[in-house]
Motif scaffolding. Structure first.
Motif, PDB file in Angstrom:
ATOM      1  N   LEU A  16       0.844  -1.188   0.000  1.00 47.78           N
ATOM      2  CA  LEU A  16       0.000   0.000   0.000  1.00 47.78           C
ATOM      3  C   LEU A  16       0.884   1.244   0.000  1.00 47.78           C
ATOM      4  CD1 LEU A  16      -2.609  -1.124   2.658  1.00 47.78           C
ATOM      5  CD2 LEU A  16      -3.011  -0.882   0.201  1.00 47.78           C
ATOM      6  N   CYS A  17       0.719   2.094  -1.004  1.00 46.08           N
ATOM      7  CA  CYS A  17       1.531   3.306  -1.126  1.00 46.08           C
ATOM      8  C   CYS A  17       0.624   4.527  -0.958  1.00 46.08           C
ATOM      9  CB  CYS A  17       2.201   3.369  -2.492  1.00 46.08           C
ATOM     10  SG  CYS A  17       3.205   1.915  -2.880  1.00 46.08           S
ATOM     11  N   ARG A  18       1.056   5.463  -0.127  1.00 57.59           N
ATOM     12  CA  ARG A  18       0.226   6.643   0.115  1.00 57.59           C
ATOM     13  C   ARG A  18       0.489   7.692  -0.959  1.00 57.59           C
ATOM     14  NH1 ARG A  18      -0.857   9.005   6.162  1.00 57.59           N
ATOM     15  NH2 ARG A  18      -2.983   9.694   5.766  1.00 57.59           N
ATOM     16  N   ALA A  19       0.081   7.369  -2.172  1.00 61.02           N
ATOM     17  CA  ALA A  19       0.232   8.263  -3.317  1.00 61.02           C
ATOM     18  C   ALA A  19      -0.634   7.733  -4.443  1.00 61.02           C
ATOM     19  CB  ALA A  19       1.698   8.344  -3.758  1.00 61.02           C
ATOM     20  N   ASP A  43      -5.937   9.008  -2.242  1.00 62.00           N
ATOM     21  CA  ASP A  43      -4.484   9.218  -2.180  1.00 62.00           C
ATOM     22  C   ASP A  43      -3.721   7.953  -1.810  1.00 62.00           C
ATOM     23  OD1 ASP A  43      -4.816  11.925  -2.795  1.00 62.00           O
ATOM     24  OD2 ASP A  43      -5.084  12.464  -0.698  1.00 62.00           O
ATOM     25  N   TRP A  44      -4.266   6.776  -2.126  1.00 60.85           N
ATOM     26  CA  TRP A  44      -3.581   5.512  -1.876  1.00 60.85           C
ATOM     27  C   TRP A  44      -3.603   4.660  -3.140  1.00 60.85           C
ATOM     28  CZ3 TRP A  44      -1.065   3.738   2.551  1.00 60.85           C
ATOM     29  CH2 TRP A  44      -1.213   4.510   3.707  1.00 60.85           C
ATOM     30  N   SER A  45      -2.550   3.841  -3.293  1.00 62.27           N
ATOM     31  CA  SER A  45      -2.466   2.871  -4.378  1.00 62.27           C
ATOM     32  C   SER A  45      -2.058   1.527  -3.795  1.00 62.27           C
ATOM     33  CB  SER A  45      -1.428   3.314  -5.422  1.00 62.27           C
ATOM     34  OG  SER A  45      -1.731   4.600  -5.933  1.00 62.27           O
ATOM     35  N   VAL A  46      -2.380   0.459  -4.521  1.00 58.32           N
ATOM     36  CA  VAL A  46      -1.975  -0.877  -4.091  1.00 58.32           C
ATOM     37  C   VAL A  46      -1.194  -1.547  -5.210  1.00 58.32           C
ATOM     38  CG1 VAL A  46      -4.158  -1.926  -4.862  1.00 58.32           C
ATOM     39  CG2 VAL A  46      -2.744  -3.096  -3.149  1.00 58.32           C
ATOM     40  N   LEU A  47      -0.099  -2.200  -4.832  1.00 60.91           N
ATOM     41  CA  LEU A  47       0.719  -2.991  -5.749  1.00 60.91           C
ATOM     42  C   LEU A  47       0.535  -4.464  -5.405  1.00 60.91           C
ATOM     43  CD1 LEU A  47       3.971  -0.853  -5.753  1.00 60.91           C
ATOM     44  CD2 LEU A  47       2.679  -1.444  -7.805  1.00 60.91           C
ATOM     45  N   VAL A  48       0.181  -5.258  -6.420  1.00 60.52           N
ATOM     46  CA  VAL A  48       0.005  -6.697  -6.253  1.00 60.52           C
ATOM     47  C   VAL A  48       1.098  -7.405  -7.046  1.00 60.52           C
ATOM     48  CG1 VAL A  48      -1.547  -8.654  -6.563  1.00 60.52           C
ATOM     49  CG2 VAL A  48      -2.486  -6.385  -6.035  1.00 60.52           C
ATOM     50  N   LEU A 160      -6.550   1.719   8.898  1.00 60.23           N
ATOM     51  CA  LEU A 160      -6.063   2.420   7.717  1.00 60.23           C
ATOM     52  C   LEU A 160      -7.211   2.984   6.879  1.00 60.23           C
ATOM     53  CD1 LEU A 160      -3.162   0.045   6.592  1.00 60.23           C
ATOM     54  CD2 LEU A 160      -2.965   2.291   7.678  1.00 60.23           C
ATOM     55  N   THR A 161      -8.374   2.364   6.986  1.00 62.14           N
ATOM     56  CA  THR A 161      -9.539   2.881   6.265  1.00 62.14           C
ATOM     57  C   THR A 161      -9.851   4.315   6.687  1.00 62.14           C
ATOM     58  OG1 THR A 161     -10.492   0.685   5.998  1.00 62.14           O
ATOM     59  CG2 THR A 161     -12.000   2.543   5.831  1.00 62.14           C
ATOM     60  N   ARG A 162      -9.669   4.594   7.969  1.00 65.61           N
ATOM     61  CA  ARG A 162      -9.925   5.956   8.450  1.00 65.61           C
ATOM     62  C   ARG A 162      -8.868   6.933   7.946  1.00 65.61           C
ATOM     63  NH1 ARG A 162     -11.581   2.890  13.071  1.00 65.61           N
ATOM     64  NH2 ARG A 162      -9.625   3.184  14.220  1.00 65.61           N
ATOM     65  N   ALA A 163      -7.748   6.392   7.430  1.00 67.93           N
ATOM     66  CA  ALA A 163      -6.710   7.239   6.839  1.00 67.93           C
ATOM     67  C   ALA A 163      -6.854   7.332   5.327  1.00 67.93           C
ATOM     68  CB  ALA A 163      -5.328   6.692   7.186  1.00 67.93           C
ATOM     69  N   GLY A 164      -7.944   6.750   4.791  1.00 63.94           N
ATOM     70  CA  GLY A 164      -8.214   6.868   3.362  1.00 63.94           C
ATOM     71  C   GLY A 164      -8.051   5.608   2.555  1.00 63.94           C
ATOM     72  N   VAL A 165      -7.532   4.523   3.129  1.00 65.45           N
ATOM     73  CA  VAL A 165      -7.349   3.283   2.387  1.00 65.45           C
ATOM     74  C   VAL A 165      -8.690   2.633   2.096  1.00 65.45           C
ATOM     75  CG1 VAL A 165      -6.401   0.940   2.461  1.00 65.45           C
ATOM     76  CG2 VAL A 165      -5.050   2.856   3.315  1.00 65.45           C
ATOM     77  N   ALA A 166      -8.874   2.177   0.866  1.00 59.59           N
ATOM     78  CA  ALA A 166     -10.082   1.449   0.471  1.00 59.59           C
ATOM     79  C   ALA A 166      -9.657   0.368  -0.519  1.00 59.59           C
ATOM     80  CB  ALA A 166     -11.111   2.393  -0.148  1.00 59.59           C
ATOM     81  N   LEU A 167      -9.293  -0.793   0.002  1.00 57.43           N
ATOM     82  CA  LEU A 167      -8.858  -1.878  -0.864  1.00 57.43           C
ATOM     83  C   LEU A 167     -10.023  -2.385  -1.709  1.00 57.43           C
ATOM     84  CD1 LEU A 167      -6.452  -4.167   1.214  1.00 57.43           C
ATOM     85  CD2 LEU A 167      -5.914  -2.867  -0.843  1.00 57.43           C
ATOM     86  N   PRO A 168      -9.796  -2.620  -2.998  1.00 52.02           N
ATOM     87  CA  PRO A 168     -10.860  -3.187  -3.831  1.00 52.02           C
ATOM     88  C   PRO A 168     -11.299  -4.550  -3.303  1.00 52.02           C
ATOM     89  CG  PRO A 168      -9.068  -2.325  -5.187  1.00 52.02           C
ATOM     90  CD  PRO A 168      -8.579  -2.314  -3.774  1.00 52.02           C
ATOM     91  N   ALA A 169     -12.550  -4.900  -3.535  1.00 51.10           N
ATOM     92  CA  ALA A 169     -13.074  -6.192  -3.095  1.00 51.10           C
ATOM     93  C   ALA A 169     -12.247  -7.327  -3.688  1.00 51.10           C
ATOM     94  CB  ALA A 169     -14.535  -6.329  -3.528  1.00 51.10           C
ATOM     95  N   GLY A 170     -11.940  -8.300  -2.858  1.00 48.36           N
ATOM     96  CA  GLY A 170     -11.159  -9.449  -3.308  1.00 48.36           C
ATOM     97  C   GLY A 170      -9.687  -9.337  -3.008  1.00 48.36           C
ATOM     98  N   LEU A 171      -9.220  -8.131  -2.684  1.00 44.87           N
ATOM     99  CA  LEU A 171      -7.825  -7.944  -2.293  1.00 44.87           C
ATOM    100  C   LEU A 171      -7.789  -7.792  -0.778  1.00 44.87           C
ATOM    101  CD1 LEU A 171      -6.336  -5.440  -4.906  1.00 44.87           C
ATOM    102  CD2 LEU A 171      -6.349  -7.938  -4.955  1.00 44.87           C
ATOM    103  N   GLY A 172      -7.386  -8.828  -0.104  1.00 47.03           N
ATOM    104  CA  GLY A 172      -7.378  -8.763   1.350  1.00 47.03           C
ATOM    105  C   GLY A 172      -6.524  -9.835   1.964  1.00 47.03           C
TER     106      GLY A 172
END
Length: 279
Positions: A16-19, A43-48, A160-172
């Motif tokens: 999880l990258c804060r950008a 303002d977050w991205s995820v790398l898989v 982290l959700t309260r800090a803006g993170v919202a992972l797409p469904a299925g990524l957990g």
């Protein structure tokens, strides 16, 4: 099922990258690993990861993720939170600039084996609420017979959700690496990130630096103004040093002139490079 297949089924990782993805992509290419990049909230991205180097490279997944998170965060103004899990443990790694990485581990049954100081540092570096969020983090570090390792990571994601993170469904947490990759491939706005050679890597690294906090002083109007000031100050300083026969002041003046000249040159070369790249 082979031993490799069984291990793959038990292991997973996310970065999880804060950008925004546009900012993360140049830095991610420097890892020289194939990854899928997608938005993951405000303002977050995820790398898989597309590959599974922890299976064939001989390193545990947490060591691999520590290296990746550190490489992404060095020189970037945004932090990286790596989440990982295997059959025996799970945990997180926080990397931010050149500061020491912070890590925490839970056993498969949810038993915490990290230090409370790691949770406090985690909250401070991400700018989390020192009361509400810190209470939730402290609970994750306390014994709980009903919370296994996956539940602990889900609790961390809730913070982290309260800090803006919202992972797409299925990524957990708890999903195997193949499943994560399959889900990521069909996400809206997903990008494939891979190594494209040293020329592009150098350009990408310069882009990362220029997008950082010092970027305006490396290229653009501020950079040119700074270079002009350095040259304008360096020339009379060197002349004054020559008249006083002071080698130190001459050296200082020359150094300012050289820095200013390099600043002008860098700005022009990067502007020309950007123009040729667009062409």
């Amino acid at each position: 099922m082979s031993s490799d297949d069984s291990e793959c089924a038990a292991v997973g990782a996310l970065l999880l990258c804060r950008a925004e993805p546009d900012v993360v992509e140049p830095a991610a290419r420097l890892l020289r690993e194939r990854m899928l990049l997608a938005p993951a909230g405000r303002d977050w991205s995820v790398l898989v990861p597309e590959g599974k180097p922890w299976v064939h490279g001989g390193e545990p997944v947490d060591q691999v993720l520590t290296g990746w998170a550190t490489a992404l965060a060095v020189g970037a103004p945004w932090p990286v939170v790596a989440l990982w899990w295997d059959a025996d443990r799970s945990g997180y790694i926080l990397a931010a600039g050149f500061r020491r990485t912070v890590a925490y581990v839970w056993l498969a049954n949810g038993t915490p084996v990290g230090e409370s100081e790691a949770m406090r540092t985690f909250a401070a570096r991400l700018g989390l609420d020192p009361v509400l969020d810190m209470q939730a983090l402290e609970a994750l570090g306390s014994p709980d017979s009903e919370a296994d390792a996956r539940a602990r990571l889900l609790g961390l994601l809730a913070v982290l959700t309260r800090a803006g993170v919202a992972l797409p469904a299925g990524l957990g947490p708890g999903e195997r690496a193949d499943r994560l990759r399959t889900v990521a491939h069909v996400l809206p706005g997903v990008r494939e990130v891979e190594w494209s050679g040293w020329r592009d890597a150098v350009r990408a690294e310069l882009d990362v630096v220029e997008r950082g906090r010092f970027g305006p002083w490396l290229r653009g109007p501020r950079a040119r103004a700074l270079a002009a000031v350095q040259v304008a100050s360096g020339v009379p300083l060197a002349v004054w040093g020559l008249r006083r026969r002071s080698g130190g002041w001459v050296a200082a003046g020359v150094l300012l002139v050289v820095h200013g000249a390099l600043g002008f040159t860098y700005d022009r070369v990067r502007a020309a490079d950007a123009g040729s790249w667009r062409g």
